[in-house]
Design a protein around this motif. Sequence first.
Motif, PDB file in Angstrom:
ATOM      1  N   ASP A  21       0.813  -1.216   0.000  1.00  0.00           N
ATOM      2  CA  ASP A  21       0.000   0.000   0.000  1.00  0.00           C
ATOM      3  C   ASP A  21       0.851   1.272   0.000  1.00  0.00           C
ATOM      4  OD1 ASP A  21      -2.404  -1.378  -0.103  1.00  0.00           O
ATOM      5  OD2 ASP A  21      -2.516  -1.553   2.076  1.00  0.00           O
ATOM      6  N   SER A  22       1.982   1.226   0.698  1.00  0.00           N
ATOM      7  CA  SER A  22       2.837   2.417   0.691  1.00  0.00           C
ATOM      8  C   SER A  22       3.426   2.640  -0.708  1.00  0.00           C
ATOM      9  CB  SER A  22       3.934   2.318   1.743  1.00  0.00           C
ATOM     10  OG  SER A  22       4.721   1.169   1.538  1.00  0.00           O
ATOM     11  N   GLY A  23       3.779   1.576  -1.401  1.00  0.00           N
ATOM     12  CA  GLY A  23       4.283   1.704  -2.775  1.00  0.00           C
ATOM     13  C   GLY A  23       3.207   2.225  -3.718  1.00  0.00           C
ATOM     14  N   ALA A  24       1.980   1.727  -3.573  1.00  0.00           N
ATOM     15  CA  ALA A  24       0.872   2.202  -4.411  1.00  0.00           C
ATOM     16  C   ALA A  24       0.570   3.666  -4.121  1.00  0.00           C
ATOM     17  CB  ALA A  24      -0.371   1.341  -4.165  1.00  0.00           C
ATOM     18  N   THR A  25       0.672   4.051  -2.857  1.00  0.00           N
ATOM     19  CA  THR A  25       0.461   5.459  -2.488  1.00  0.00           C
ATOM     20  C   THR A  25       1.515   6.339  -3.142  1.00  0.00           C
ATOM     21  OG1 THR A  25      -0.520   4.833  -0.368  1.00  0.00           O
ATOM     22  CG2 THR A  25       0.336   7.072  -0.548  1.00  0.00           C
ATOM     23  N   ALA A  26       2.771   5.929  -3.036  1.00  0.00           N
ATOM     24  CA  ALA A  26       3.860   6.710  -3.642  1.00  0.00           C
ATOM     25  C   ALA A  26       3.683   6.808  -5.150  1.00  0.00           C
ATOM     26  CB  ALA A  26       5.207   6.084  -3.294  1.00  0.00           C
ATOM     27  N   LEU A  27       3.372   5.690  -5.786  1.00  0.00           N
ATOM     28  CA  LEU A  27       3.202   5.679  -7.240  1.00  0.00           C
ATOM     29  C   LEU A  27       2.066   6.601  -7.678  1.00  0.00           C
ATOM     30  CD1 LEU A  27       3.784   4.510 -10.083  1.00  0.00           C
ATOM     31  CD2 LEU A  27       2.134   2.691  -9.530  1.00  0.00           C
ATOM     32  N   THR A  28       0.914   6.485  -7.057  1.00  0.00           N
ATOM     33  CA  THR A  28      -0.229   7.304  -7.481  1.00  0.00           C
ATOM     34  C   THR A  28      -0.020   8.778  -7.133  1.00  0.00           C
ATOM     35  OG1 THR A  28      -1.433   6.666  -5.476  1.00  0.00           O
ATOM     36  CG2 THR A  28      -1.944   5.462  -7.490  1.00  0.00           C
ATOM     37  N   ALA A  29       0.671   9.058  -6.032  1.00  0.00           N
ATOM     38  CA  ALA A  29       0.962  10.457  -5.687  1.00  0.00           C
ATOM     39  C   ALA A  29       1.907  11.072  -6.712  1.00  0.00           C
ATOM     40  CB  ALA A  29       1.561  10.549  -4.285  1.00  0.00           C
TER      41      ALA A  29
END
Length: 157
Positions: free
Chosen positions: A2-10
Amino acid sequence: RDSGATALTAVLAVVLVKLITFGKDKGWYDSKVGRKLNHTLAAPLFILFFPAFSPAEGARFFAGLVTLSNIFRLYLAGTGQGESSLAATISRSGDKAEVLGGPFIYVCIFQVFIWLFWRNSMIGPVAMCTMAAGDGMADLVGRRWGANNKWEFSDGK
């Protein structure tokens, strides 16, 4: 995950806004079109990456960090403490204070949709896409092909 997905989408959200701002600054389109491009593309791009988040219940809060960062960026731009080019691109008049109106409310509503509906209900993604793509495309298409089809009860639309 989830932290990787957050970083990617941000990062993708910032890149999208930077690309739209770049096009406006280059004179490829005016701020009205830039604002509507941002309006039309931001939510569908974000929703496209929902599957990158885990199925865990807490994933909604990680996804919410993306819109929360956009809320923060808009607040800074609207108060004159952030990117002036962001404010110029998404405001109708170029006035930075205008960013704290519709655009700010729009992103806050997205935040609420993520918290309430996330992947538990299609209400959130459908409402987000309707607000974003529906309203944004209606304006873009209407400006181009609807100029001679004014509504009787509203001269400006």
